[in-house]
Write an enzyme that holds these catalytic residues in place. Structure first.
Site, PDB file in Angstrom:
ATOM      1  N   ASP A  77      -8.895   0.997   6.325  1.00 39.29           N
ATOM      2  CA  ASP A  77      -7.944   0.796   7.413  1.00 39.29           C
ATOM      3  C   ASP A  77      -8.459   1.439   8.709  1.00 39.29           C
ATOM      4  O   ASP A  77      -8.578   0.789   9.741  1.00 39.29           O
ATOM      5  CB  ASP A  77      -6.578   1.394   7.019  1.00 39.29           C
ATOM      6  CG  ASP A  77      -5.521   1.135   8.061  1.00 39.29           C
ATOM      7  OD1 ASP A  77      -5.728   0.264   8.935  1.00 39.29           O
ATOM      8  OD2 ASP A  77      -4.469   1.804   8.037  1.00 39.29           O
TER       9      ASP A  77
ATOM     10  N   ARG B 135      -4.224 -10.935  26.425  1.00 36.98           N
ATOM     11  CA  ARG B 135      -4.924 -11.912  25.583  1.00 36.98           C
ATOM     12  C   ARG B 135      -6.449 -11.815  25.639  1.00 36.98           C
ATOM     13  O   ARG B 135      -7.089 -11.918  24.586  1.00 36.98           O
ATOM     14  CB  ARG B 135      -4.444 -13.333  25.923  1.00 36.98           C
ATOM     15  CG  ARG B 135      -3.029 -13.562  25.435  1.00 36.98           C
ATOM     16  CD  ARG B 135      -2.441 -14.834  25.957  1.00 36.98           C
ATOM     17  NE  ARG B 135      -2.368 -14.825  27.422  1.00 36.98           N
ATOM     18  CZ  ARG B 135      -1.692 -15.713  28.140  1.00 36.98           C
ATOM     19  NH1 ARG B 135      -1.054 -16.694  27.538  1.00 36.98           N
ATOM     20  NH2 ARG B 135      -1.668 -15.642  29.457  1.00 36.98           N
TER      21      ARG B 135
ATOM     22  N   HIS C 147      -7.772  10.115   3.681  1.00 37.59           N
ATOM     23  CA  HIS C 147      -7.404   9.096   4.665  1.00 37.59           C
ATOM     24  C   HIS C 147      -7.771   9.548   6.080  1.00 37.59           C
ATOM     25  O   HIS C 147      -7.890  10.735   6.332  1.00 37.59           O
ATOM     26  CB  HIS C 147      -5.897   8.837   4.605  1.00 37.59           C
ATOM     27  CG  HIS C 147      -5.470   8.142   3.352  1.00 37.59           C
ATOM     28  ND1 HIS C 147      -4.858   8.800   2.320  1.00 37.59           N
ATOM     29  CD2 HIS C 147      -5.593   6.849   2.961  1.00 37.59           C
ATOM     30  CE1 HIS C 147      -4.596   7.931   1.346  1.00 37.59           C
ATOM     31  NE2 HIS C 147      -5.034   6.748   1.707  1.00 37.59           N
ATOM     32  N   GLY C 148      -7.924   8.581   6.975  1.00 34.31           N
ATOM     33  CA  GLY C 148      -8.099   8.886   8.387  1.00 34.31           C
ATOM     34  C   GLY C 148      -9.557   9.000   8.803  1.00 34.31           C
ATOM     35  O   GLY C 148     -10.469   8.678   8.042  1.00 34.31           O
TER      36      GLY C 148
ATOM     37  N   ASP D 278       0.853  -1.198   0.000  1.00 34.34           N
ATOM     38  CA  ASP D 278       0.000   0.000   0.000  1.00 34.34           C
ATOM     39  C   ASP D 278       0.889   1.249   0.000  1.00 34.34           C
ATOM     40  O   ASP D 278       1.823   1.345   0.807  1.00 34.34           O
ATOM     41  CB  ASP D 278      -0.866  -0.059   1.274  1.00 34.34           C
ATOM     42  CG  ASP D 278      -1.957   0.999   1.310  1.00 34.34           C
ATOM     43  OD1 ASP D 278      -2.417   1.429   0.238  1.00 34.34           O
ATOM     44  OD2 ASP D 278      -2.364   1.369   2.437  1.00 34.34           O
ATOM     45  N   HIS D 279       0.617   2.193  -0.881  1.00 31.10           N
ATOM     46  CA  HIS D 279       1.357   3.462  -0.944  1.00 31.10           C
ATOM     47  C   HIS D 279       2.880   3.280  -0.962  1.00 31.10           C
ATOM     48  O   HIS D 279       3.598   3.836  -0.125  1.00 31.10           O
ATOM     49  CB  HIS D 279       0.977   4.384   0.232  1.00 31.10           C
ATOM     50  CG  HIS D 279      -0.441   4.856   0.155  1.00 31.10           C
ATOM     51  ND1 HIS D 279      -0.864   5.800  -0.747  1.00 31.10           N
ATOM     52  CD2 HIS D 279      -1.539   4.488   0.857  1.00 31.10           C
ATOM     53  CE1 HIS D 279      -2.165   5.992  -0.606  1.00 31.10           C
ATOM     54  NE2 HIS D 279      -2.603   5.206   0.360  1.00 31.10           N
TER      55      HIS D 279
ATOM     56  N   HIS E 277      -9.292   5.017  -2.300  1.00 32.76           N
ATOM     57  CA  HIS E 277      -8.593   5.098  -1.006  1.00 32.76           C
ATOM     58  C   HIS E 277      -9.482   5.883  -0.046  1.00 32.76           C
ATOM     59  O   HIS E 277     -10.441   6.517  -0.456  1.00 32.76           O
ATOM     60  CB  HIS E 277      -7.250   5.808  -1.182  1.00 32.76           C
ATOM     61  CG  HIS E 277      -6.217   4.913  -1.799  1.00 32.76           C
ATOM     62  ND1 HIS E 277      -5.122   4.471  -1.098  1.00 32.76           N
ATOM     63  CD2 HIS E 277      -6.153   4.355  -3.022  1.00 32.76           C
ATOM     64  CE1 HIS E 277      -4.411   3.681  -1.897  1.00 32.76           C
ATOM     65  NE2 HIS E 277      -5.002   3.597  -3.070  1.00 32.76           N
ATOM     66  N   GLY E 278      -9.105   5.836   1.233  1.00 30.73           N
ATOM     67  CA  GLY E 278      -9.835   6.640   2.220  1.00 30.73           C
ATOM     68  C   GLY E 278     -11.308   6.277   2.289  1.00 30.73           C
ATOM     69  O   GLY E 278     -12.167   7.151   2.350  1.00 30.73           O
TER      70      GLY E 278
ATOM     71  N   ASN F 291     -10.347   0.576  -0.250  1.00 30.75           N
ATOM     72  CA  ASN F 291      -9.345   0.491   0.824  1.00 30.75           C
ATOM     73  C   ASN F 291      -9.910   0.926   2.177  1.00 30.75           C
ATOM     74  O   ASN F 291     -10.407   2.054   2.303  1.00 30.75           O
ATOM     75  CB  ASN F 291      -8.179   1.435   0.516  1.00 30.75           C
ATOM     76  CG  ASN F 291      -7.313   0.962  -0.620  1.00 30.75           C
ATOM     77  OD1 ASN F 291      -7.675   0.046  -1.345  1.00 30.75           O
ATOM     78  ND2 ASN F 291      -6.164   1.590  -0.766  1.00 30.75           N
TER      79      ASN F 291
HETATM   80  P1  13P Z   1      -9.026   4.919   5.485  1.00 29.24           P
HETATM   81  O1  13P Z   1      -8.153   5.806   6.302  1.00 29.24           O
HETATM   82  O2  13P Z   1     -10.297   5.629   5.099  1.00 29.24           O
HETATM   83  O3  13P Z   1      -9.322   3.633   6.133  1.00 29.24           O
HETATM   84  O4  13P Z   1      -8.258   4.600   4.111  1.00 29.24           O
HETATM   85  C1  13P Z   1      -7.284   3.587   4.049  1.00 29.24           C
HETATM   86  C2  13P Z   1      -6.487   3.621   2.795  1.00 29.24           C
HETATM   87  O5  13P Z   1      -6.795   4.287   1.835  1.00 29.24           O
HETATM   88  C3  13P Z   1      -5.284   2.769   2.749  1.00 29.24           C
HETATM   89  O6  13P Z   1      -4.559   2.934   1.563  1.00 29.24           O
HETATM   90  O1  G3H Z   2      -3.254   5.019   3.697  1.00 26.75           O
HETATM   91  C1  G3H Z   2      -2.672   4.662   4.700  1.00 26.75           C
HETATM   92  C2  G3H Z   2      -3.116   3.465   5.446  1.00 26.75           C
HETATM   93  O2  G3H Z   2      -4.192   3.771   6.303  1.00 26.75           O
HETATM   94  C3  G3H Z   2      -1.959   2.857   6.183  1.00 26.75           C
HETATM   95  O3  G3H Z   2      -1.631   3.617   7.305  1.00 26.75           O
HETATM   96  O4  G3H Z   2       0.774   4.122   6.947  1.00 26.75           O
HETATM   97  O5  G3H Z   2      -0.230   4.285   9.221  1.00 26.75           O
HETATM   98  O6  G3H Z   2       0.144   2.048   8.142  1.00 26.75           O
HETATM   99  P1  G3H Z   2      -0.134   3.508   7.946  1.00 26.75           P
HETATM  100 ZN    ZN Z   3      -4.582   4.947   0.828  1.00 27.02          ZN
END
Ligand code: 13P
Ligand code: G3H
Ligand code: ZN
Length: 315
Positions: free
Chosen positions: A255, A280, A179-180, A81-82, A210-211, A253
């Site tokens: 995250d 745990r 993102h975020g 990713d990225h 993304h995002g 995507n």
């Molecule tokens: P989010 O922050 O919306 O989950 O997006 C994740 C993403 O684009 C990872 O590449």
């Molecule tokens: O786009 C970014 C993803 O949410 C991954 O986040 O770089 O903090 O692992 P990270």
């Molecule tokens: Zn992304």
């Protein structure tokens, strides 16, 4: 079974989107595989540069290989990713990744084309798929920050030129997300006119969003009730995933939403059990909740119950 993203897209295009989920550790990996098997969905495991550094890139690879043994039914791609150019080459040469993303979207159009072309040549020589990005999302992406004013939507004619010149297998387009957990200040909707514009010029070509986290408000409320302070967090409407998929958004995507599940589980657990110090018990709750969350997302993406048909199409 590890397949390329291109193989997944061939089956999904125009009908459903494949969920691309970031992983960093064993608990997320277990929850992800379990949720995808429960919902009978193909998926994409995303590994960011940050995830590769969190423990060690070899640790994630070993965890995924172990998960493959535990869930032999799973069909998925392993995707960087990225990535920057060097990390792409490292993944291409590792023999483990089936797909890489080269993100040179912060460069000029010409430089983005040149870098992407080099990565495509190296990846395709080994049968690996390539995602590239054009346009700029707002928000934070690894070490790159783009404020909302500087985020720019992808221009369909540039997207068509870019794909023709680079030969990339799918394109991350800026269609209004970021993102975020803090995605929208004004309008809270995808720019469907951009997706439609690209589809007109590139029919049958897979796009990536993304995002795409939806930042469920119930999750935010529970986190805040358990001591969190997530003010104004807002995301993409989950009911827009499928309409976008029908227009060619084939990889979605996610995250941040998974991080919210982790935060909610752990905040509530330690609020309710202040004397506990074994990691745990909350870890087990997290794996169950993460699996449920993944299965729910796959329903929304339309990828649930596609595993049997996909397997047949791969023969
Ligand atoms: P989010 O922050 O919306 O989950 O997006 C994740 C993403 O684009 C990872 O590449
Ligand atoms: O786009 C970014 C993803 O949410 C991954 O986040 O770089 O903090 O692992 P990270
Ligand atoms: Zn992304």
């Amino acid at each position: 079974m590890i397949v390329t993203t291109a193989q997944l897209f061939k089956h999904a295009y125009g009908r459903y989107a494949v969920g691309a989920y970031n992983i960093n550790n064993a608990e997320q990996t277990m929850g992800l595989f379990r949720g995808c098997i429960q919902s009978q969905a193909p998926f994409i495991i995303q590994i960011s540069k940050g995830a590769r550094k969190y423990t060690d890139k070899r640790m994630l690879e070993a965890i995924i290989r172990a998960a493959e043994g535990i869930f032999p039914e799973a069909i998925y791609a392993v995707h960087l990713d990225h990535g920057d150019e060097d990390t792409c080459y490292d993944c291409i040469n590792s023999g483990f990744y089936s797909s890489v993303m080269i993100d040179a979207s912060h460069e000029s159009f010409e430089k983005n084309v040149a870098i992407t072309k080099r990565v495509v040549a190296a990846a395709h020589a080994k049968g690996i798929s390539v995602e590239a990005e054009l346009g700029m999302l707002g928000g934070v992406e690894e070490d790159i920050k783009v404020d909302e004013g500087n985020a720019c939507l992808t221009k369909p004619d540039e997207a068509a030129q870019f794909v023709k010149q680079t030969g990339c297998d799918c394109l991350a387009a800026a269609i209004g997300t970021s993102h975020g957990a803090y995605k929208f200040k004004g309008r809270q909707s995808l720019h469907f006119e951009v997706i439609e514009g690209i589809k007109r010029l590139l029919p049958g070509y897979p796009l990536v969003m993304h995002g795409s986290s939806s930042v469920p408000q119930e999750e935010v409320r529970r986190i805040n009730e358990a001591g969190g302070k997530l003010g104004g967090a807002v995301g993409v409407d989950e009911n827009e995933y499928l309409p976008a998929a029908k227009l060619g958004v084939t990889k979605i995507n996610i995250d941040t939403d998974g991080r919210l599940v982790w935060t909610r589980v752990h905040r509530e657990f330690f609020r309710d059990k202040p004397t506990e110090f074994d990691f745990r018990p909350p870890g087990k709750i997290f794996m169950d909740e993460y699996a449920k969350f993944i299965a729910h997302k796959n329903e929304k993406l339309g990828s649930a119950n596609q595993l049997t048909a996909l397997r047949a199409s791969l023969k």
